[in-house]
Design a protein around this motif. Sequence first.
Motif, PDB file in Angstrom:
ATOM      1  N   GLU A 139       0.816  -1.096   0.060  1.00 61.69           N
ATOM      2  CA  GLU A 139      -0.059  -0.240  -0.425  1.00 61.69           C
ATOM      3  C   GLU A 139       0.823   1.414  -0.068  1.00 61.69           C
ATOM      4  N   THR A 140       2.129   1.048   0.023  1.00 59.86           N
ATOM      5  CA  THR A 140       3.021   2.630   0.424  1.00 59.86           C
ATOM      6  C   THR A 140       3.139   2.767  -0.822  1.00 59.86           C
ATOM      7  N   GLY A 141       2.765   1.290  -1.734  1.00 58.99           N
ATOM      8  CA  GLY A 141       3.442   2.591  -3.776  1.00 58.99           C
ATOM      9  C   GLY A 141       5.218   2.131  -3.342  1.00 58.99           C
ATOM     10  N   LYS A 142       5.649   1.645  -2.286  1.00 63.11           N
ATOM     11  CA  LYS A 142       7.426   1.126  -2.330  1.00 63.11           C
ATOM     12  C   LYS A 142       7.567   0.198  -3.064  1.00 63.11           C
ATOM     13  N   ILE A 143       6.597  -1.207  -2.814  1.00 65.96           N
ATOM     14  CA  ILE A 143       7.066  -2.289  -2.716  1.00 65.96           C
ATOM     15  C   ILE A 143       6.399  -3.199  -3.894  1.00 65.96           C
ATOM     16  N   TRP A 144       6.087  -3.412  -5.258  1.00 67.77           N
ATOM     17  CA  TRP A 144       6.570  -3.912  -6.224  1.00 67.77           C
ATOM     18  C   TRP A 144       5.840  -5.321  -5.949  1.00 67.77           C
ATOM     19  N   ASN A 145       5.925  -6.574  -6.731  1.00 70.01           N
ATOM     20  CA  ASN A 145       6.155  -7.367  -7.115  1.00 70.01           C
ATOM     21  C   ASN A 145       5.598  -8.890  -7.934  1.00 70.01           C
ATOM     22  N   ILE A 146       6.409  -9.740  -8.153  1.00 71.59           N
ATOM     23  CA  ILE A 146       5.711 -10.622  -9.352  1.00 71.59           C
ATOM     24  C   ILE A 146       6.143 -11.972  -8.085  1.00 71.59           C
ATOM     25  N   CYS A 147       5.292 -13.222  -8.665  1.00 70.86           N
ATOM     26  CA  CYS A 147       5.900 -14.070  -7.109  1.00 70.86           C
ATOM     27  C   CYS A 147       4.795 -15.333  -7.929  1.00 70.86           C
ATOM     28  N   ALA A 148       6.306 -15.952  -8.560  1.00 70.54           N
ATOM     29  CA  ALA A 148       6.417 -17.031  -9.987  1.00 70.54           C
ATOM     30  C   ALA A 148       5.920 -18.130  -8.938  1.00 70.54           C
ATOM     31  N   ARG A 149       4.985 -19.549  -9.576  1.00 69.58           N
ATOM     32  CA  ARG A 149       5.006 -20.394  -9.152  1.00 69.58           C
ATOM     33  C   ARG A 149       6.006 -21.313  -9.437  1.00 69.58           C
ATOM     34  N   LEU A 150       6.382 -22.296  -8.354  1.00 69.22           N
ATOM     35  CA  LEU A 150       7.887 -23.410  -8.290  1.00 69.22           C
ATOM     36  C   LEU A 150       6.936 -24.486  -8.592  1.00 69.22           C
ATOM     37  N   ARG A 151       7.609 -25.104  -9.328  1.00 72.11           N
ATOM     38  CA  ARG A 151       7.865 -26.874  -8.932  1.00 72.11           C
ATOM     39  C   ARG A 151       8.218 -27.258  -8.289  1.00 72.11           C
ATOM     40  N   PRO A 152       7.610 -28.522  -6.922  1.00 68.35           N
ATOM     41  CA  PRO A 152       8.366 -28.867  -5.955  1.00 68.35           C
ATOM     42  C   PRO A 152      10.046 -29.035  -6.267  1.00 68.35           C
ATOM     43  N   ASP A 153      10.447 -29.813  -7.554  1.00 66.74           N
ATOM     44  CA  ASP A 153      11.568 -30.427  -8.072  1.00 66.74           C
ATOM     45  C   ASP A 153      12.444 -29.119  -8.635  1.00 66.74           C
ATOM     46  N   GLU A 154      12.059 -27.455  -8.900  1.00 74.36           N
ATOM     47  CA  GLU A 154      12.682 -26.894  -9.277  1.00 74.36           C
ATOM     48  C   GLU A 154      13.418 -26.193  -8.429  1.00 74.36           C
TER      49      GLU A 154
END
Length: 207
Positions: A139-154
């Motif tokens: 909400e502060t606008g200072k942190i933007w993010n993407i988040c990858a889904r990983l398989r258990p063996d990655e």
Amino acid sequence: MKAYNYDNARFPEKITIAESRNQGLGLEVLDRQGGTFRIDLDAVQEQVLRIRLYRETFAAPFGSSVCEKEVDGKVTAGITRQDGRVILDTGKMRVEVGEAPFTFCVYGKEAEPVYEEQMADVDSVLEGFHRMMPMGYEETGKIWNICARLRPDEHIWGLGERFTEFDKRGQAIRMWKHGHQGCYGCSGTGRAYRSCHGVGESGGSDQ
């Protein structure tokens, strides 16, 4: 580890506007609190996707020439709508964005998924808080993010030189460089003395 609840994190619930652009998509998305922000998806090459997240007007961080550069018009990207998804297709890369609920996945030229956004990394013990914030911003606008889904063996590698385990999976990585000629006292801190924004993973989705 910091936990994100729905009060301090803004991530997309659904697409409200989807606009076809020169070589990509311009999206307006609605978050759970009723606010909106923008996601631009541009095919800068046939197998290279640029993602921009911003609230109203895009501003390149630190005068980044990579972020500021406009697409050159050399890539042909088809834009279609199908079964509640907006699809960007270059022939060698297909990007599918679910409209409601919001989802995000990139497929390679063999139609295999090479990147999928993790929208539900929820800690079931901590009242359903997110352990990692999905595509969006604090909400502060200072942190933007993407988040990858990983398989258990990655496994993950790259992100510069630092004195931590080679496999970066499960680590919190700070990208700010400390002491480019040698980071004395960095052992065990996770600080980098040669940072690099490139990351590779065993599933084939090099960033």
